[in-house]
Design a protein around this motif. Structure first.
Motif, PDB file in Angstrom:
ATOM      1  N   PHE A  85       1.301   2.788  -3.389  1.00  0.00           N
ATOM      2  CA  PHE A  85       0.177   2.038  -3.949  1.00  0.00           C
ATOM      3  C   PHE A  85      -1.024   2.978  -3.937  1.00  0.00           C
ATOM      4  CE2 PHE A  85      -3.267  -1.092  -4.017  1.00  0.00           C
ATOM      5  CZ  PHE A  85      -2.800  -2.011  -4.943  1.00  0.00           C
ATOM      6  N   SER A  86      -1.386   3.503  -5.112  1.00  0.00           N
ATOM      7  CA  SER A  86      -2.387   4.564  -5.174  1.00  0.00           C
ATOM      8  C   SER A  86      -3.664   4.115  -5.867  1.00  0.00           C
ATOM      9  CB  SER A  86      -1.822   5.782  -5.905  1.00  0.00           C
ATOM     10  OG  SER A  86      -1.722   5.524  -7.292  1.00  0.00           O
ATOM     11  N   ARG A 104       4.098  -0.117   2.582  1.00  0.00           N
ATOM     12  CA  ARG A 104       3.366   0.389   1.426  1.00  0.00           C
ATOM     13  C   ARG A 104       2.671   1.672   1.840  1.00  0.00           C
ATOM     14  NH1 ARG A 104       6.184  -2.253  -0.851  1.00  0.00           N
ATOM     15  NH2 ARG A 104       5.859  -3.848  -2.438  1.00  0.00           N
ATOM     16  N   ARG A 153      -5.234  -0.290 -13.669  1.00  0.00           N
ATOM     17  CA  ARG A 153      -5.172  -1.751 -13.794  1.00  0.00           C
ATOM     18  C   ARG A 153      -6.560  -2.345 -14.034  1.00  0.00           C
ATOM     19  NH1 ARG A 153      -0.965  -1.183  -9.886  1.00  0.00           N
ATOM     20  NH2 ARG A 153      -2.456  -1.328  -8.180  1.00  0.00           N
ATOM     21  N   THR A 195       1.223  -7.276  -2.888  1.00  0.00           N
ATOM     22  CA  THR A 195       2.561  -6.858  -3.325  1.00  0.00           C
ATOM     23  C   THR A 195       3.605  -7.082  -2.237  1.00  0.00           C
ATOM     24  OG1 THR A 195       2.375  -4.545  -2.589  1.00  0.00           O
ATOM     25  CG2 THR A 195       1.495  -5.089  -4.775  1.00  0.00           C
ATOM     26  N   ALA A 203      -2.659  -4.118  -2.065  1.00  0.00           N
ATOM     27  CA  ALA A 203      -1.412  -3.634  -1.467  1.00  0.00           C
ATOM     28  C   ALA A 203      -0.701  -4.755  -0.719  1.00  0.00           C
ATOM     29  CB  ALA A 203      -1.709  -2.473  -0.528  1.00  0.00           C
ATOM     30  N   ALA A 248       1.541   9.029  -9.107  1.00  0.00           N
ATOM     31  CA  ALA A 248       2.425   8.339  -8.174  1.00  0.00           C
ATOM     32  C   ALA A 248       3.848   8.892  -8.266  1.00  0.00           C
ATOM     33  CB  ALA A 248       2.408   6.842  -8.456  1.00  0.00           C
ATOM     34  N   VAL A 308      -0.282   3.786   1.051  1.00  0.00           N
ATOM     35  CA  VAL A 308      -1.555   3.571   0.359  1.00  0.00           C
ATOM     36  C   VAL A 308      -2.360   4.864   0.400  1.00  0.00           C
ATOM     37  CG1 VAL A 308      -1.640   1.083   0.693  1.00  0.00           C
ATOM     38  CG2 VAL A 308      -2.506   2.572   2.493  1.00  0.00           C
ATOM     39  N   GLN A 339      -3.518   4.220  -9.697  1.00  0.00           N
ATOM     40  CA  GLN A 339      -2.851   3.040 -10.240  1.00  0.00           C
ATOM     41  C   GLN A 339      -3.804   1.854 -10.268  1.00  0.00           C
ATOM     42  OE1 GLN A 339       0.405   3.107  -7.383  1.00  0.00           O
ATOM     43  NE2 GLN A 339       1.877   3.529  -8.999  1.00  0.00           N
ATOM     44  N   ALA A 340      -4.566   1.674  -9.189  1.00  0.00           N
ATOM     45  CA  ALA A 340      -5.538   0.581  -9.134  1.00  0.00           C
ATOM     46  C   ALA A 340      -6.598   0.751 -10.212  1.00  0.00           C
ATOM     47  CB  ALA A 340      -6.187   0.531  -7.749  1.00  0.00           C
ATOM     48  N   GLN A 395       7.078   1.630  -3.472  1.00  0.00           N
ATOM     49  CA  GLN A 395       6.397   1.518  -2.183  1.00  0.00           C
ATOM     50  C   GLN A 395       5.088   2.298  -2.149  1.00  0.00           C
ATOM     51  OE1 GLN A 395      10.081   2.612   0.085  1.00  0.00           O
ATOM     52  NE2 GLN A 395       9.541   0.877   1.376  1.00  0.00           N
TER      53      GLN A 395
END
Length: 249
Positions: free
Chosen positions: A68-69, A38, A76, A187, A184, A48, A40, A72-73, A66
């Motif tokens: 995970f930013s 991942r 969510r 996932t 992360a 992304a 990160v 993005q978090a 792959q």
């Protein structure tokens, strides 16, 4: 030996849109060895999709999933809690946050690395929402990043200014938040103690990972400053990503 690898991006894989020496081959070696990966990142100047496009153009054979930013978090979290944010973000992120811009009666303040938008008018708007009770949500609280041969201010100093002015505390959704690292790892289906984080930021990457229960390795590229390793006892130390892969993977 770790069962999965988390990699920071800027300062570890590339600098100024150029891959660091040996980084492309090091990522290929990790893939060949079968490590789940991942990438990160707290980068909040790029979506992304744009991060993936740039990495692909540099020769990194990675998939969009792959990455995970922190942005993005943040999306969510906002959706899960039904929040209408005032977005103090970089223009490059507007496409990813298009449906959350200029919402009526915002009830939260979302801060990323807004660059030139960290001016009085935007900070004043955020301040008034905060003193009215809106929560402060930060994509990261990094002090600086490395670009064009020098250190540049990141979002952290401006997050701290808003915290001080409004007498509040930010919820940090990116590194060094344990929730970010755990997200992360979720996932990947890997426990923290079985994962290795490789990064150039002693605070966000290394100390954050250690506090979340991960193994960690600091590389002497990107924003690394001489003596940073003394702040993270127990962490590995490597010249660069290629060296870290040789030593710890």
């Amino acid at each position: 030996m770790p069962k999965a690898i988390l990699l920071d991006i800027s300062g570890v894989l590339y600098e100024d849109a150029r891959p660091l020496p040996g980084a492309v081959e090091a990522v290929r070696q990790l893939r060949d060895k079968g490590y789940p990966l991942r990438l990160v990142t707290n980068t909040s100047r790029l979506t992304a999709a744009e991060i993936h496009r740039q990495l692909s153009g540099m020769g990194f054979g990675l998939s969009p999933g792959q990455i995970f930013s922190a942005p993005q978090a943040a999306r969510r979290y906002l959706a899960a809690h039904g929040l209408r944010p005032y977005c103090l973000i970089h223009p490059n992120l507007e496409e990813e946050f298009a449906d959350l811009l200029d919402l009526p009666q915002p009830n939260a303040v979302l801060v990323g690395d807004a660059e030139s938008r960290f001016d009085y008018a935007h900070l004043e708007r955020a301040f008034h929402l905060l003193i009215e009770g809106a929560p402060l949500i930060a994509m990261g609280d990094n002090r600086y990043f490395h670009s064009r041969g020098a250190l540049r201010l990141d979002a952290g100093p401006f997050v701290r200014a808003l915290e001080y002015a409004a007498d509040t505390q930010a919820l940090v959704l990116g590194k060094p938040s344990a929730d970010f690292f755990n997200g992360a790892l979720h996932t990947l289906g890997v426990a923290p103690q079985d994962a290795l984080m490789i990064g150039d930021d002693v605070e966000g990457d290394v100390l954050g990972a250690q506090k979340a229960g991960l193994q960690a390795c600091l590389v002497r590229t990107g924003k690394y400053r001489e003596g940073d390793e003394a702040r993270a006892p127990g962490a590995g130390l490597a010249a660069d990503l290629a060296d870290a892969v040789r030593r710890y993977c």
